[in-house]
Design a protein around this motif. Structure first.
Motif, PDB file in Angstrom:
ATOM      1  N   GLU A  17       0.506  -0.931  -0.153  1.00  0.00           N
ATOM      2  CA  GLU A  17       0.354  -0.216  -0.252  1.00  0.00           C
ATOM      3  C   GLU A  17       1.034   1.615  -0.470  1.00  0.00           C
ATOM      4  OE1 GLU A  17      -2.243  -0.819   3.269  1.00  0.00           O
ATOM      5  OE2 GLU A  17      -3.747  -1.831   2.544  1.00  0.00           O
ATOM      6  N   HIS A  18       2.172   1.258   0.299  1.00  0.00           N
ATOM      7  CA  HIS A  18       2.547   2.057   0.660  1.00  0.00           C
ATOM      8  C   HIS A  18       3.004   2.523  -1.002  1.00  0.00           C
ATOM      9  CE1 HIS A  18       6.407   4.516   1.407  1.00  0.00           C
ATOM     10  NE2 HIS A  18       5.863   5.031   3.269  1.00  0.00           N
ATOM     11  N   GLY A  19       3.470   4.015  -1.094  1.00  0.00           N
ATOM     12  CA  GLY A  19       3.600   4.934  -2.413  1.00  0.00           C
ATOM     13  C   GLY A  19       4.574   4.898  -2.921  1.00  0.00           C
ATOM     14  N   ASP A  20       6.079   4.291  -1.809  1.00  0.00           N
ATOM     15  CA  ASP A  20       7.417   4.280  -2.524  1.00  0.00           C
ATOM     16  C   ASP A  20       7.710   3.304  -3.133  1.00  0.00           C
ATOM     17  OD1 ASP A  20      10.026   4.391  -2.721  1.00  0.00           O
ATOM     18  OD2 ASP A  20      11.023   5.261  -0.854  1.00  0.00           O
ATOM     19  N   ILE A  21       7.898   3.609  -4.954  1.00  0.00           N
ATOM     20  CA  ILE A  21       8.264   1.859  -5.364  1.00  0.00           C
ATOM     21  C   ILE A  21       8.998   1.161  -4.337  1.00  0.00           C
ATOM     22  CG2 ILE A  21       9.444   3.042  -7.011  1.00  0.00           C
ATOM     23  CD1 ILE A  21       7.826   0.776  -9.007  1.00  0.00           C
ATOM     24  N   TYR A  22      10.419   1.922  -4.210  1.00  0.00           N
ATOM     25  CA  TYR A  22      11.881   0.915  -3.752  1.00  0.00           C
ATOM     26  C   TYR A  22      11.430   0.615  -2.758  1.00  0.00           C
ATOM     27  CZ  TYR A  22      13.820   3.711  -7.782  1.00  0.00           C
ATOM     28  OH  TYR A  22      14.565   3.796  -8.933  1.00  0.00           O
ATOM     29  N   PHE A  23      10.859   1.198  -1.623  1.00  0.00           N
ATOM     30  CA  PHE A  23      10.491   0.052  -0.364  1.00  0.00           C
ATOM     31  C   PHE A  23       9.629  -0.703  -0.396  1.00  0.00           C
ATOM     32  CE2 PHE A  23       7.544  -0.100   3.349  1.00  0.00           C
ATOM     33  CZ  PHE A  23       8.029  -0.551   4.319  1.00  0.00           C
ATOM     34  N   ARG A  24       8.237  -0.967  -1.905  1.00  0.00           N
ATOM     35  CA  ARG A  24       7.992  -1.921  -2.147  1.00  0.00           C
ATOM     36  C   ARG A  24       8.870  -2.909  -2.511  1.00  0.00           C
ATOM     37  NH1 ARG A  24       3.922   1.862  -4.467  1.00  0.00           N
ATOM     38  NH2 ARG A  24       4.759   0.944  -6.136  1.00  0.00           N
ATOM     39  N   ALA A  25       9.905  -2.634  -3.461  1.00  0.00           N
ATOM     40  CA  ALA A  25      10.652  -3.815  -3.033  1.00  0.00           C
ATOM     41  C   ALA A  25      11.761  -4.132  -2.712  1.00  0.00           C
ATOM     42  CB  ALA A  25      11.136  -3.027  -4.603  1.00  0.00           C
ATOM     43  N   PHE A  26      12.197  -3.157  -1.667  1.00  0.00           N
ATOM     44  CA  PHE A  26      12.892  -3.653  -0.953  1.00  0.00           C
ATOM     45  C   PHE A  26      12.387  -5.079  -0.155  1.00  0.00           C
ATOM     46  CE2 PHE A  26      15.109  -2.192   3.793  1.00  0.00           C
ATOM     47  CZ  PHE A  26      16.122  -2.613   3.341  1.00  0.00           C
ATOM     48  N   VAL A  27      11.368  -4.342   0.875  1.00  0.00           N
ATOM     49  CA  VAL A  27      10.383  -5.297   1.471  1.00  0.00           C
ATOM     50  C   VAL A  27      10.803  -6.827   1.239  1.00  0.00           C
ATOM     51  CG1 VAL A  27       8.803  -6.422   2.972  1.00  0.00           C
ATOM     52  CG2 VAL A  27       9.955  -3.742   3.101  1.00  0.00           C
ATOM     53  N   PRO A  28      10.005  -7.265   0.357  1.00  0.00           N
ATOM     54  CA  PRO A  28      10.094  -8.394  -0.634  1.00  0.00           C
ATOM     55  C   PRO A  28      11.200  -9.139  -1.207  1.00  0.00           C
ATOM     56  CG  PRO A  28       8.861  -6.724  -2.163  1.00  0.00           C
ATOM     57  CD  PRO A  28       9.154  -6.037  -0.861  1.00  0.00           C
ATOM     58  N   LEU A  29      12.473  -8.178  -1.174  1.00  0.00           N
ATOM     59  CA  LEU A  29      13.739  -8.437  -2.121  1.00  0.00           C
ATOM     60  C   LEU A  29      14.986  -9.109  -0.499  1.00  0.00           C
ATOM     61  CD1 LEU A  29      14.556  -6.051  -4.635  1.00  0.00           C
ATOM     62  CD2 LEU A  29      14.591  -8.701  -4.758  1.00  0.00           C
ATOM     63  N   LEU A  30      14.191  -8.413   0.201  1.00  0.00           N
ATOM     64  CA  LEU A  30      14.484  -8.851   2.219  1.00  0.00           C
ATOM     65  C   LEU A  30      14.409 -10.316   2.202  1.00  0.00           C
ATOM     66  CD1 LEU A  30      14.928  -6.125   3.913  1.00  0.00           C
ATOM     67  CD2 LEU A  30      16.833  -7.381   3.663  1.00  0.00           C
ATOM     68  N   LEU A  31      13.038 -10.809   1.783  1.00  0.00           N
ATOM     69  CA  LEU A  31      12.570 -12.142   1.743  1.00  0.00           C
ATOM     70  C   LEU A  31      13.093 -13.231   0.919  1.00  0.00           C
ATOM     71  CD1 LEU A  31       8.724 -11.264   2.663  1.00  0.00           C
ATOM     72  CD2 LEU A  31      10.818 -12.696   4.204  1.00  0.00           C
ATOM     73  N   LEU A  32      12.929 -12.971   0.043  1.00  0.00           N
ATOM     74  CA  LEU A  32      13.582 -13.356  -1.677  1.00  0.00           C
ATOM     75  C   LEU A  32      15.270 -14.527  -0.944  1.00  0.00           C
ATOM     76  CD1 LEU A  32      11.355 -12.141  -4.012  1.00  0.00           C
ATOM     77  CD2 LEU A  32      11.332 -13.923  -3.166  1.00  0.00           C
ATOM     78  N   THR A  33      16.150 -12.962  -1.041  1.00  0.00           N
ATOM     79  CA  THR A  33      17.514 -13.042  -0.936  1.00  0.00           C
ATOM     80  C   THR A  33      17.765 -13.285  -0.090  1.00  0.00           C
ATOM     81  OG1 THR A  33      18.161 -10.919  -0.180  1.00  0.00           O
ATOM     82  CG2 THR A  33      17.445 -11.392  -2.963  1.00  0.00           C
ATOM     83  N   GLY A  34      16.896 -12.663   1.455  1.00  0.00           N
ATOM     84  CA  GLY A  34      18.656 -13.577   2.953  1.00  0.00           C
ATOM     85  C   GLY A  34      19.159 -12.204   2.654  1.00  0.00           C
ATOM     86  N   MET A  35      19.367 -11.648   2.391  1.00  0.00           N
ATOM     87  CA  MET A  35      20.755 -10.754   2.116  1.00  0.00           C
ATOM     88  C   MET A  35      20.728  -9.779   3.874  1.00  0.00           C
ATOM     89  SD  MET A  35      21.612  -9.018  -1.708  1.00  0.00           S
ATOM     90  CE  MET A  35      21.449 -10.153  -3.316  1.00  0.00           C
ATOM     91  N   ARG A  36      21.454  -8.848   4.020  1.00  0.00           N
ATOM     92  CA  ARG A  36      20.917  -8.388   4.903  1.00  0.00           C
ATOM     93  C   ARG A  36      20.915  -6.462   4.552  1.00  0.00           C
ATOM     94  NH1 ARG A  36      25.765 -11.143   5.810  1.00  0.00           N
ATOM     95  NH2 ARG A  36      26.558 -12.302   7.775  1.00  0.00           N
ATOM     96  N   LYS A  37      20.144  -5.827   5.111  1.00  0.00           N
ATOM     97  CA  LYS A  37      19.707  -4.647   5.126  1.00  0.00           C
ATOM     98  C   LYS A  37      20.449  -3.582   4.424  1.00  0.00           C
ATOM     99  CE  LYS A  37      19.431  -1.132   7.645  1.00  0.00           C
ATOM    100  NZ  LYS A  37      19.305  -0.241   8.841  1.00  0.00           N
ATOM    101  N   SER A  38      21.793  -4.127   4.295  1.00  0.00           N
ATOM    102  CA  SER A  38      23.461  -3.085   4.036  1.00  0.00           C
ATOM    103  C   SER A  38      24.093  -3.084   2.782  1.00  0.00           C
ATOM    104  CB  SER A  38      24.134  -2.635   5.121  1.00  0.00           C
ATOM    105  OG  SER A  38      24.636  -4.514   4.939  1.00  0.00           O
ATOM    106  N   GLU A  39      22.994  -4.873   2.609  1.00  0.00           N
ATOM    107  CA  GLU A  39      24.086  -5.581   1.210  1.00  0.00           C
ATOM    108  C   GLU A  39      23.057  -5.007   0.361  1.00  0.00           C
ATOM    109  OE1 GLU A  39      25.950  -9.749   3.489  1.00  0.00           O
ATOM    110  OE2 GLU A  39      23.553  -9.533   2.617  1.00  0.00           O
TER     111      GLU A  39
END
Length: 301
Positions: free
Chosen positions: A136-158
């Motif tokens: 529901e958030h308006g920032d497309i980068y945030f909408r991508a950031f959270v699922p990518l954390l789940l899908l890749t298992g990367m650290r936030k900084s990475e």
């Protein structure tokens, strides 16, 4: 008479002065998260306790007393991290000549406190609820950031450091030049992760997947966006790092060997990955029970 000035210059610095020097000389080797945490602990614990003290006057009893107070107020994890920081700072002080030759590190021979590892990961229904609020958030980068954390298992900084040039779509992988271990690593990208990246807009003259507000810069965090999304989802106890832990737990439940999970998550120690062993065992138990139910009638049990 220059003698007093010369004597003052030869004396070890006060903690608040040395802490500033320590950060300036060391931060090039640190990740953003490491620098943030070190600076926070210096400002919150070390400067209030020892700021005006010359570093050669700080004793083991002083450090032990500080660590006891931190353990009571903030728990064993924070106490141990401050302990490690103080030990590292005094080790460097000896190398750089800020303390007399043979000066004993006041953080030595202090016993570490027992920590309990955090074991919070999201259940499937929690992931669905969270993702609906993120979507529901308006920032497309945030909408991508959270699922990518789940899908890749990367650290936030990475993930925030990831550059378009480091992504190889043909091989479905990304090169991480700077990781927590200090060594570059290659991570695999699943089809859903590549699909998300494909839809992300690229900013001209900006190499980063998650661009910052200034030209050519990268995004530093999504702190406010994350806080709002998790509160809306009723998951106020969930941290961004728990998403990485969730990725590892789902792989364990899918039967992925612990060694492979450790490689995917970039763990340097098998001890870190061992937290997922219980999940793998539970998955095996469920499989055996399912087998038992299937065969019980056939074997007359």
């Amino acid at each position: 008479d220059p003698a007093p000035e010369r004597k003052a210059a030869d004396r070890p610095p006060r903690m608040k002065e040395y802490a500033k020097t320590y950060v300036e000389r060391s931060s090039e080797r640190w990740t953003d998260k490491t620098q943030y945490e070190y600076q926070r602990r210096i400002d919150r614990h070390l400067v209030p306790a020892f700021g005006s003290s010359r570093i050669d006057s700080i004793t083991r009893a002083d450090v032990a007393g500080l660590l006891d107070r931190i353990a009571k107020e903030s728990g064993p994890y924070e106490s141990n991290r401050v302990h490690e920081l103080v030990r590292a700072m005094f080790n460097r002080a000896a190398v750089w000549g800020f303390v007399p030759e043979g000066h004993v590190n006041p953080a030595r021979a202090i016993e570490r406190r027992t920590e309990r590892s955090r074991e919070r990961w999201l259940k499937p229904e929690e992931v669905s609820t969270l993702m609906s609020k993120v979507g529901e958030h308006g920032d497309i980068y945030f909408r991508a950031f959270v699922p990518l954390l789940l899908l890749t298992g990367m650290r936030k900084s990475e993930l925030l450091r990831m550059r378009w040039a480091d992504i190889d779509t043909s091989r479905a992988e990304v090169l991480l030049p700077k990781t927590k271990s200090g060594q570059p690593q290659v991570r695999q990208l699943s089809k859903p992760a590549l699909e998300i990246l494909r839809f992300l807009p690229r900013q001209e003259d900006n190499p980063y997947v998650f661009p910052g507000r200034r030209k050519g810069s990268r995004r530093r965090d999504f702190r406010n966006e994350w806080a709002a999304a998790r509160e809306a989802a009723g998951l106020s106890d969930v941290t961004l790092h728990d998403l990485r832990r969730t990725a590892g737990s789902y792989m364990a439940q899918a039967g992925v060997p612990l060694q492979v999970i450790g490689q995917i998550l970039g763990h340097q120690s098998a001890d870190v990955t061992r937290v997922y062993a219980r999940l793998a065992e539970e998955n095996e138990r469920d499989a055996v029970e399912a087998l038992g139910e299937k065969l019980a009638g056939l074997i007359g049990a």
